[in-house]
Motif scaffolding. Structure first.
Motif, PDB file in Angstrom:
ATOM      1  N   GLY A 197     -41.556   5.585   1.760  1.00 56.28           N
ATOM      2  CA  GLY A 197     -40.240   5.250   2.264  1.00 56.28           C
ATOM      3  C   GLY A 197     -39.144   6.248   1.954  1.00 56.28           C
ATOM      4  N   SER A 250     -44.688  -4.008  10.192  1.00 55.57           N
ATOM      5  CA  SER A 250     -43.286  -4.260   9.892  1.00 55.57           C
ATOM      6  C   SER A 250     -42.991  -5.738  10.110  1.00 55.57           C
ATOM      7  CB  SER A 250     -42.399  -3.436  10.833  1.00 55.57           C
ATOM      8  OG  SER A 250     -41.034  -3.742  10.629  1.00 55.57           O
ATOM      9  N   ASN A 251     -42.011  -6.232   9.391  1.00 53.75           N
ATOM     10  CA  ASN A 251     -41.398  -7.487   9.749  1.00 53.75           C
ATOM     11  C   ASN A 251     -40.716  -7.272  11.099  1.00 53.75           C
ATOM     12  OD1 ASN A 251     -40.191 -10.032   9.634  1.00 53.75           O
ATOM     13  ND2 ASN A 251     -39.632  -9.804   7.485  1.00 53.75           N
ATOM     14  N   LEU A 252     -40.557  -8.303  11.905  1.00 57.95           N
ATOM     15  CA  LEU A 252     -39.987  -8.146  13.245  1.00 57.95           C
ATOM     16  C   LEU A 252     -38.932  -9.231  13.470  1.00 57.95           C
ATOM     17  CD1 LEU A 252     -43.249  -7.704  15.378  1.00 57.95           C
ATOM     18  CD2 LEU A 252     -41.693  -5.888  14.654  1.00 57.95           C
ATOM     19  N   VAL A 261     -32.616   5.062  12.055  1.00 59.39           N
ATOM     20  CA  VAL A 261     -33.501   5.147  10.890  1.00 59.39           C
ATOM     21  C   VAL A 261     -34.974   5.183  11.300  1.00 59.39           C
ATOM     22  CG1 VAL A 261     -34.441   3.681   9.044  1.00 59.39           C
ATOM     23  CG2 VAL A 261     -31.994   4.178   9.113  1.00 59.39           C
ATOM     24  N   LEU A 309     -43.191  10.403   1.631  1.00 64.42           N
ATOM     25  CA  LEU A 309     -42.712   9.843   2.886  1.00 64.42           C
ATOM     26  C   LEU A 309     -43.323   8.466   3.120  1.00 64.42           C
ATOM     27  CD1 LEU A 309     -41.713  12.740   3.197  1.00 64.42           C
ATOM     28  CD2 LEU A 309     -42.318  12.623   5.614  1.00 64.42           C
ATOM     29  N   PRO A 350     -37.677   6.174   7.148  1.00 66.13           N
ATOM     30  CA  PRO A 350     -37.904   5.339   5.965  1.00 66.13           C
ATOM     31  C   PRO A 350     -38.233   3.887   6.301  1.00 66.13           C
ATOM     32  CG  PRO A 350     -35.586   5.932   6.164  1.00 66.13           C
ATOM     33  CD  PRO A 350     -36.310   6.687   7.233  1.00 66.13           C
ATOM     34  N   LYS A 351     -38.058   3.497   7.558  1.00 57.83           N
ATOM     35  CA  LYS A 351     -38.449   2.147   7.984  1.00 57.83           C
ATOM     36  C   LYS A 351     -39.191   2.249   9.311  1.00 57.83           C
ATOM     37  CE  LYS A 351     -36.753  -0.939   5.030  1.00 57.83           C
ATOM     38  NZ  LYS A 351     -37.526  -2.042   4.468  1.00 57.83           N
ATOM     39  N   LYS A 352     -40.219   1.428   9.516  1.00 59.88           N
ATOM     40  CA  LYS A 352     -40.889   1.331  10.802  1.00 59.88           C
ATOM     41  C   LYS A 352     -39.997   0.514  11.746  1.00 59.88           C
ATOM     42  CE  LYS A 352     -44.994   1.251  11.638  1.00 59.88           C
ATOM     43  NZ  LYS A 352     -45.938   2.066  12.428  1.00 59.88           N
ATOM     44  N   PRO A 353     -40.128   0.708  13.070  1.00 60.30           N
ATOM     45  CA  PRO A 353     -39.318  -0.070  14.004  1.00 60.30           C
ATOM     46  C   PRO A 353     -39.541  -1.576  13.829  1.00 60.30           C
ATOM     47  CG  PRO A 353     -40.350   1.769  15.141  1.00 60.30           C
ATOM     48  CD  PRO A 353     -40.955   1.716  13.758  1.00 60.30           C
ATOM     49  N   ALA A 354     -38.456  -2.308  13.683  1.00 60.01           N
ATOM     50  CA  ALA A 354     -38.531  -3.761  13.513  1.00 60.01           C
ATOM     51  C   ALA A 354     -37.854  -4.490  14.663  1.00 60.01           C
ATOM     52  CB  ALA A 354     -37.862  -4.160  12.186  1.00 60.01           C
ATOM     53  N   HIS A 368     -30.417   0.932  12.297  1.00 64.24           N
ATOM     54  CA  HIS A 368     -31.869   0.802  12.189  1.00 64.24           C
ATOM     55  C   HIS A 368     -32.582   1.624  13.270  1.00 64.24           C
ATOM     56  CE1 HIS A 368     -35.877  -0.824  11.707  1.00 64.24           C
ATOM     57  NE2 HIS A 368     -35.878  -1.112  13.001  1.00 64.24           N
ATOM     58  N   LEU A 415     -43.470   6.173   8.726  1.00 66.07           N
ATOM     59  CA  LEU A 415     -42.936   6.661   7.468  1.00 66.07           C
ATOM     60  C   LEU A 415     -43.316   8.119   7.246  1.00 66.07           C
ATOM     61  CD1 LEU A 415     -42.425   3.627   7.150  1.00 66.07           C
ATOM     62  CD2 LEU A 415     -43.038   3.846   4.751  1.00 66.07           C
ATOM     63  N   GLU A 416     -44.573   8.465   7.553  1.00 65.56           N
ATOM     64  CA  GLU A 416     -44.988   9.836   7.259  1.00 65.56           C
ATOM     65  C   GLU A 416     -44.346  10.860   8.188  1.00 65.56           C
ATOM     66  OE1 GLU A 416     -46.782   7.205   7.804  1.00 65.56           O
ATOM     67  OE2 GLU A 416     -48.767   7.660   8.567  1.00 65.56           O
ATOM     68  N   TYR A 417     -43.652  10.398   9.225  1.00 62.93           N
ATOM     69  CA  TYR A 417     -42.890  11.329  10.063  1.00 62.93           C
ATOM     70  C   TYR A 417     -41.419  11.348   9.658  1.00 62.93           C
ATOM     71  CZ  TYR A 417     -47.018  11.079  13.108  1.00 62.93           C
ATOM     72  OH  TYR A 417     -48.292  11.117  13.609  1.00 62.93           O
ATOM     73  N   GLY A 418     -41.091  10.695   8.557  1.00 64.63           N
ATOM     74  CA  GLY A 418     -39.739  10.816   8.036  1.00 64.63           C
ATOM     75  C   GLY A 418     -38.819   9.643   8.326  1.00 64.63           C
TER      76      GLY A 418
END
Lengths: 313, 313, 313, 313, 313, 313
Positions: A259, C306-308, B250, A256, B261-265, B247, B256-259
């Motif tokens: 990604g 993250s990129n923002l 997503v 995870l 695949p992308k962090k909030p951007a 997004h 990521l470790e909570y599922g």
């Protein structure tokens, strides 16, 4: 064309390079100058424009192809170009391919190799899904062949995506032979498609940078959507099989925190994860060791979390 | 109908319950017996069939609705049913809704509430995407209203998905007012759609368990694909906006470790993540504290990594 | 007063600025010079003293208010001041408030807003505890109004602590309405007091840096001690309630690794943690996006991992 | 008094024990029975009341002292008591100290030892702060002497807090000799006070469980407040020194994730952390190895994340 | 010999089994009985001795081979043996190999396969080091052939160490072909020797448990010492090469937290790590999927941190 | 000999220093110059060779001893040497010991101290193993006395390894007195030998850098092998005891992620881990606080993950 890796200290040249970077600076005396990063397919070269306001320096921007006139000097054991004149080159004056790092292998024969594996997929649904892109979509094929697999790190050159994909598929071929629990058809299909999302995640050369979709969604989610697009066109594609194929894409990063929103739950997803990870790491090492002639220690490498060196034998 | 939460020690009853679990065991003397888990919408009850081979015990399986005849006894301060007779009930003999834990709120008025927010989405593309499911797709609407938001943990009851979604949207309404950087249209659309993938990830009641797609892909990837399906039908949907909406789906798990695949951007993705997480945790606490009348400590809770208790005021 | 954000290349000015930083350097030719960081409330400006030993340059230190005479030039697209004369200004020659970054909102009306919430605390003990500082302690009130909430990151300006606190309380007002398990009195009292320790952890402007107590104890432990000081003066304050209020302060960072020695064990502590964290992150984003006119990617941000970018709508 | 560690299979006894635990159960035949956990200072013993509704079994609860009559039997190589009669004992019939696990050392001489270190604190402010509790507060002294240092794990017996504290101080004495950067006065004062918060965090024997304050605040925050109470009574206590003493309490767990809201920032805080941690771990090992006669492997231990065994020499 | 996987409910048998486990228990009525775990190479079987003190039950211990007489019954869908008579069997009455789980492949041909790779090692020093154990040390060879690769998890059967080692070497053969940076001689030698320490870390069958050295040092450190023993006997072994070989052993777990005191610093060490890890995981999956006929979900697996199922194709 | 810590601004000197670093640079005007790092045992000094191609500057390399002639100037409050002439010094012209940072204590008396502990080891096998190196191996003794304990961080000076080792042994002496479960013989032997691998992991002064073996194996694995070499020479050394001694070496870093392949499983291993870790940290603090005269904050320290300062008392 004078390739960067052939330049020698002391000579004066006039040649077109890609202006990969441009940054203005100023000397202590308040005199402005420009730092350039010039690129061709053999490498990069620092350029200095000590008199950026002189008449010989025409307008230009990053990512322009520019003709430079100047002297090759040596600074701190690295060559640099002291540039007297710059002019923006016109399309037709240069061959773009001369300016991109490119796979050393033949894209055509690698593509043929990949098609060989496509034809080995016995399951008709899976084979059609793969053919949707790799056989029937000319625009995709030409983009896939020319793409890199990364902005930097491993396979970051034109043809790198194809080279990496073929290498992963061959790895899977070995594993199918070694581990009978693996289904060849699913594993080949998944391996061939695992990074197709990168054709959208990264822009084409010479830019080769993350796209908006790349930043927002990433190649895993993009890849799943692309597989769905293919599956939608194939009548009677078994629902479970489609999910399995998509799962292999979803889980191919293995963790995870790397990604993948799901960990591998199928043997083929696990095998693909190992093949992808191993090939990426071995290729990265290959690029690091390239042109190193000794087995001296190369210093701490953050990716490998270790100092590295070539073996003595 | 005798609801489980009305039963009293000593009475003998004949009533239909959902057989949520069935496990065979054996006494030390070698006598076989069956442990049942009986369920209706008010709770669950242990059942014991001490003589499973007697004539009164007909064939039945887990997830069947069964009519039980027996005596309510008390064991270790909990009621249980010592069952003498069992017979499988037929459709029509019972009302399925009586057997599912269900939201205490009105699904219809919650749905109306949600539609109110849909109508506030000014951006025509985003509103159409939401309406694709929440206004135009009758089958989806009825499934969404009856779905739970989880197999267990919070909102694990019929109507829970709707209740959680409405609560998250209201949270977002507050945030839109408090933080001007947030775009109301995008945030509302994303909040309303953020868990639509759960209608596929989890099967409907009474089963309410992970589906094959749920296991292989998860509701985030499924939700993105559902949004894509909607977007595809809307002419001229701006590409960038579609990616932004996807997004938000997503990235709504935030890590990521909570599922995700992308962090909030994007600001809206971050706000949705906070609203979702906060509502989930507050609802979980609400369910934990329900029916607790004292402010005694309740013991260590793994999810909250803390002992918990109600406040003294 | 010539504010920094109004200066233009080419003009010569004489104006008083706060000397926020001073660092001596030397040119390659061995000539010493000084790098200054000049500040007023509209921003900061690099200053260069190319001839620090000339008669026009009087003695001065960091954190002095200094009158500078010199020319505004442009270096690398940023303005800087080439300083010919410096003289230390006397108290009375300048208005300190002109030199600090300050909230754009009215401290007075924010303070009134906060008092409105204080008056809504029905529990007399909790209200008295809050009033001990926010109503009865003039010195505290004036310090609290002028304080920042951070050395850097979010709300790092005069009035920032008040602005953040009010924003958190409003957030809690929403949550009290949304989640009936929350006790309004305890949550309001805790929210109003949650960061009072920052008035001791950070020194006042213009220094705005960690104090000795800030380094050794941190604002959470300091805040708990301040609450104890208030509670001690209120007859018959219920012991359990005092501990609950202090627990909310103790646990408001939510995780041990973020400096809370206890995880939230009460619903109000959890709600406060969410309100604090969400407001901090949304304000940080607001500061990052300020003055950004496009929705171009802003680059990788370490805090958000993250990129923002700003949203396209 | 028949101590538990002197009982033998086959004898019939009548003796008063502390009822540390009580749990009702039921045999397969539906016959109810009670499982008891009986305790005296030498250990614990399982008790079975096979006929809890007989006339000989009077009312009693957990934490009562009860007189039991019954037969000592052996089950699975462990002794247990089959209890025929139970009656609640009255205060006066038993000596509470007989029922608590207790330090094997003399509390009085350990306390004298501790006072010896108090008198070595040269700094008058620090010494007065320590004397506030350890010399002048009779109620504190008697509570401190009788307290345990933990609910379970190490030093979980009466006098354990004193034993651990003295051991930590001795450790600090060694370190003061070995590392000249350490200030003896501050380190001794901090070591003596480091766990005084445990007198509030844990209730006294025989209960020895977390209090409400223990759950909500923990012994670190409580300890800091207790130190503040002492400091407040001492005229002219240097502010910086008080903060340093409190910092040593605050940081003595060494890591944020172990509940210290600040990492050690002073040499004495670091030394105290090492002394505390080392003594806790060595005492835990001592308790694990106690009564083990062989050097066989004892199995995986979660605290030490390792299998453990005694050494062969 | 009646193998366990051929037994049927209802039959009465007299047969010798390995007593892998023995645990005394007691019925609610206070009657003692013994739970046994019987093993042969086809599996395990629960045994019950309801009357352990009867004359027919002779003395025996765990790890004894015992002749059991009793009836095969069914309990909870599993067979068990109700044992009436037990007698300890004498050496000669049974063939130990009948009682151990054993590789399904031929140890002899696997060993031949391994020797084939030994002979491909061109570097004479490396080949001699490998031959020291695998060609010249008869005692080692026979132990290595019969050893398992684990106490449980993957390859936990006689011959498993050989099977795993050969599989890893074949994997390396593939990688040598695919990645030219790899030195075949070093990689083969390292792969063949990578787990030789397991012959000391785990005791031989039937015990197959961690030895004292296994607990204290682990197979990595033991393996390095064994390689040193070999190297010491070979004249002029290049120092650097010996260290490289040992490094591959040291680093083959890939991560410090998996027990490798160094991360891979050489390409061969990295390749060995991938080959070892991949083979272990694929073999574990193979063992999990064995005898599973459907593609139903098998439940959450802690090692893979995922639910698992066989593929549908 | 003019030691670096005696130089004064303005004087012109001619003296031999160790050239610890050499880096070529270029002024903005394109003039090359060399940055040197000069070292003697009292510290380091920046050197500038503004005219590296002049006749007065002879050939020299890093790690050469060079005679420099030039003027001591001050730059940014630090002294530097503007070098006019350089000549490589010949062996005999200088005393190497003058150029290395060296323990302030007497190596001879520390070594005597260590021998005192050796003689206290009652167990004849363990004592012989220690004597193998520390009494009988002259070459080892002289290397051990002159070695550092680290490339940088703590004890990174000649004699540092001896100083650290003696300090750890003394720490163990305290612990043996405080914790009766510890076996003095094993703990002393392990403590004395715990870092002997560092004599191989790091090269001798003046280089003091990681060796090839240091990089590939690390001092833990090297140390275990050295202990094995000693044990092998001692008849009848008990196998279990040898493993216990080696385990203490193996586990002395305490955590797998710190490079110990096994966690401490014996009391002595745990005690050694604490002693080693505590001494390392206290010595590091000692070196950080050295020459600091105030108790001002020193800034964030990455190793201690905290800002640090000296205590006010």
């Amino acid at each position: 064309m004078r390739y960067i890796n052939t330049l020698q200290e002391g000579e004066t040249i006039r040649n077109i390079y890609l202006c990969k970077g441009k940054r203005s600076a100023e000397t202590r005396n308040g005199k402005p100058y420009d730092n350039l990063l010039l690129q061709d397919k053999t490498g990069t070269l620092d350029g200095k424009v000590w008199d950026p306001n002189s008449g010989g320096i025409a307008d230009y921007d990053e990512m322009d192809f520019i003709e430079c006139y100047g002297e090759v000097t040596s600074y701190n054991n690295n060559l640099q170009l002291n540039i007297k004149q710059i002019r923006k080159a016109q399309a037709g004056e240069y061959v773009p391919a001369d300016y991109m790092p490119t796979t050393e292998k033949s894209p055509e024969s690698m593509y043929e190799g990949l098609l060989g594996y496509v034809s080995q997929i016995g399951n008709t649904y899976l084979r059609q899904a793969v053919e949707y892109y790799f056989v029937n979509d000319e625009e995709f094929i030409s983009r896939f062949k020319a793409h890199s697999a990364a902005k930097s790190v491993h396979h970051g050159f034109a043809g790198g995506l194809l080279e990496h994909t073929l290498s992963v598929v061959k790895f899977c071929e070995y594993m199918v032979g070694a581990y009978p629990i693996l289904n060849k058809d699913l594993l080949y299909a998944a391996a061939i498609c695992h990074d197709i999302g990168k054709t959208v995640e990264l822009s084409a050369f010479p830019e080769n940078d993350y796209t908006d979709d790349g930043q927002l969604l990433g190649h895993i989610v993009i890849g799943v959507e692309m597989v769905s697009d293919a599956v939608r066109t194939i009548p009677d594609f078994p629902v479970k099989l489609a999910s399995e194929l998509k799962h292999c894409i979803v889980a191919h990063h293995g963790e995870l925190e790397y990604g993948s929103p799901k960990k591998p739950a199928l043997a083929e997803a696990l095998a693909l994860n190992f093949a992808d990870c191993t090939d990426a790491k071995m290729q990265t090492l290959t690029e690091i060791f390239k042109d190193k002639n000794s087995n001296d220690w190369l210093g701490y490498n953050r990716l490998f979390e270790s100092n590295l060196r070539k073996t003595s034998v």
